[in-house]
Write a protein that holds these residues in place. Sequence first.
Motif, mmCIF file in Angstrom:
data_model
loop_
_atom_site.group_PDB
_atom_site.id
_atom_site.type_symbol
_atom_site.label_atom_id
_atom_site.label_comp_id
_atom_site.label_asym_id
_atom_site.label_seq_id
_atom_site.Cartn_x
_atom_site.Cartn_y
_atom_site.Cartn_z
ATOM 1 N N ASN A 184 0.859 -1.194 0.000
ATOM 2 C CA ASN A 184 0.000 0.000 0.000
ATOM 3 C C ASN A 184 0.891 1.238 0.000
ATOM 4 O OD1 ASN A 184 -3.028 -0.846 0.437
ATOM 5 N ND2 ASN A 184 -1.753 -2.286 1.583
ATOM 6 N N ALA A 185 0.763 2.037 -1.046
ATOM 7 C CA ALA A 185 1.782 3.036 -1.377
ATOM 8 C C ALA A 185 1.476 4.443 -0.891
ATOM 9 C CB ALA A 185 1.980 3.073 -2.898
ATOM 10 N N THR A 186 0.383 4.642 -0.178
ATOM 11 C CA THR A 186 -0.021 6.006 0.179
ATOM 12 C C THR A 186 1.085 6.760 0.908
ATOM 13 O OG1 THR A 186 -2.337 5.346 0.313
ATOM 14 C CG2 THR A 186 -1.723 7.377 1.440
ATOM 15 N N TRP A 223 3.602 9.711 -0.542
ATOM 16 C CA TRP A 223 3.571 11.030 0.128
ATOM 17 C C TRP A 223 4.978 11.472 0.502
ATOM 18 C CZ3 TRP A 223 5.015 10.862 5.427
ATOM 19 C CH2 TRP A 223 5.141 12.111 6.004
ATOM 20 N N HIS A 224 5.757 10.554 1.083
ATOM 21 C CA HIS A 224 7.092 10.953 1.528
ATOM 22 C C HIS A 224 7.984 11.302 0.341
ATOM 23 C CE1 HIS A 224 11.006 10.711 3.590
ATOM 24 N NE2 HIS A 224 10.306 11.105 4.630
ATOM 25 N N ALA A 225 7.793 10.614 -0.771
ATOM 26 C CA ALA A 225 8.616 10.876 -1.949
ATOM 27 C C ALA A 225 8.233 12.173 -2.657
ATOM 28 C CB ALA A 225 8.518 9.701 -2.927
ATOM 29 N N ILE A 249 9.241 12.234 9.943
ATOM 30 C CA ILE A 249 9.567 10.880 9.507
ATOM 31 C C ILE A 249 10.821 10.914 8.649
ATOM 32 C CG2 ILE A 249 8.747 8.891 8.192
ATOM 33 C CD1 ILE A 249 7.201 9.425 10.808
ATOM 34 N N GLU A 250 11.810 10.081 8.986
ATOM 35 C CA GLU A 250 13.063 10.055 8.235
ATOM 36 C C GLU A 250 12.834 9.564 6.814
ATOM 37 O OE1 GLU A 250 17.415 10.177 8.012
ATOM 38 O OE2 GLU A 250 15.932 11.071 9.328
ATOM 39 N N THR A 251 12.184 8.430 6.685
ATOM 40 C CA THR A 251 11.866 7.902 5.366
ATOM 41 C C THR A 251 10.753 6.877 5.500
ATOM 42 O OG1 THR A 251 12.813 7.015 3.305
ATOM 43 C CG2 THR A 251 13.506 5.978 5.362
ATOM 44 N N VAL A 252 10.179 6.502 4.371
ATOM 45 C CA VAL A 252 9.143 5.465 4.314
ATOM 46 C C VAL A 252 9.588 4.450 3.272
ATOM 47 C CG1 VAL A 252 6.702 4.934 3.948
ATOM 48 C CG2 VAL A 252 7.363 7.182 4.867
ATOM 49 N N ILE A 253 9.652 3.191 3.667
ATOM 50 C CA ILE A 253 10.102 2.131 2.770
ATOM 51 C C ILE A 253 8.931 1.189 2.507
ATOM 52 C CG2 ILE A 253 11.717 0.229 2.418
ATOM 53 C CD1 ILE A 253 13.046 2.980 2.526
#
Length: 432
Positions: free
Chosen positions: A283-285, A289-291, A327-331
């Motif tokens: 699930n890419a939401t 968003w982070h990208a 948030i540092e990143t989302v993987i």
Amino acid sequence: MMYRSTRGQAPLVDAGAALRAGVAPDGGLYMPQELPRFTAGDFSDTPDLPGLAARLLAPFFADSAIETALPSICADAFDFPCPRIPLAHTDNNASPGPDILELFHGPTGAFKDFGARFLFRAFAALGQTTDRLVTVLVATSGDTGGAVGCAAEGVAGTRAVILFPAGRISPFQEHQLCCWEPPVEAVRVSGDFDACQALVKAAFADPDLARRHNLTSANSISIGRFLPQMTYWARAALDVTAETGTPPGLIIPTGNLGNAFAAVLARACGVPIGPIVLATNANATLSDWHASGQYEGRPSIATLANAMDVGTPSNFERLADLPPGQIETVIRVNDDAIKARLRATFDQSAYIACPHTATALETFHTLDTDQRQARRWIIGATAHPSKFADTVEPVIGQTVALPPALEAVLEREARCREMGVALPELAGVLAR
């Protein structure tokens, strides 16, 4: 402590009123009007989890009907361990493995036990009566419903109505959702988790329905859920900082963002937490968003890490309420990578992870070597792997034993109702 709506169109309320309401009248989520500030020294005399919880949460419940009962609520809600287990090996052994923070040693084998037990004990402290039942309406993508059902069973003055998506949770999770005695009612909905969540929001947005049934929430949209979840992140972070001199990084598998937001809020209050990395499934939401910086909810996708199958995470509204950069990143991790990490972790460390924990472990291995070596990293292990035996056992080639508490669940009779995705159908269920 007073609470405001993220949408800014509702009156300020105290913690008791915010907890009773679940959602603000303008449809927003309640946030503390101001955040307390702590230092590590503030917790030097609270080595146990209940004592730390009472100290950490005290400002959030100040001047409310819950304030005096808070120590006893915490003592009861946090009466099981959350051990931190070091993993000895990584893919190439070039850097130390992460610590696994096992959050699944409560009665339903999931991290949701902490918040659910706190919430229902807080309702009891608010003095609900059978003359004016509180109806706790909750949507679940897997583990919340079981924790809520267990926590609600036998609590005077409340009933719990749990909506879950048909065919989108594990067989064990469904049995666990449906095995609790009245006043707990499980309802199988012919839709995905987002449809269940939309029904809950629609019910709260209907003033007559909400008033008639005295509705409140047990999802992480409730302050009674995400505030107590700060406690275990704080305990682990304080301990690791004392051991290493450096605040740890956290890798948190997330769906509806409640667990992750609890860590963000703890850090904002001064708890020594380093970077916070979100691990998501297909699930890419959140990763999109982070990208891109643009948030766009969408229908959820079914994955092996089903408790994270959320396309429109409710707590994003709280995250967006804070300054950017939390948030540092989302993987994003797909099902093939989840299975590969389950197997690799078992082969290298003999550790058996659930699919959600494996998502976070895979995320750890996507960090570069410098990131991994800069600090200790803590993986949130959100559920006992036996709850996902159909997924885990074929991958590792070994049976996963149920702990005694979960064995007892299977001895209970399961029962549930069925409904579609229309609000009038939910109104009919609530009226019965």
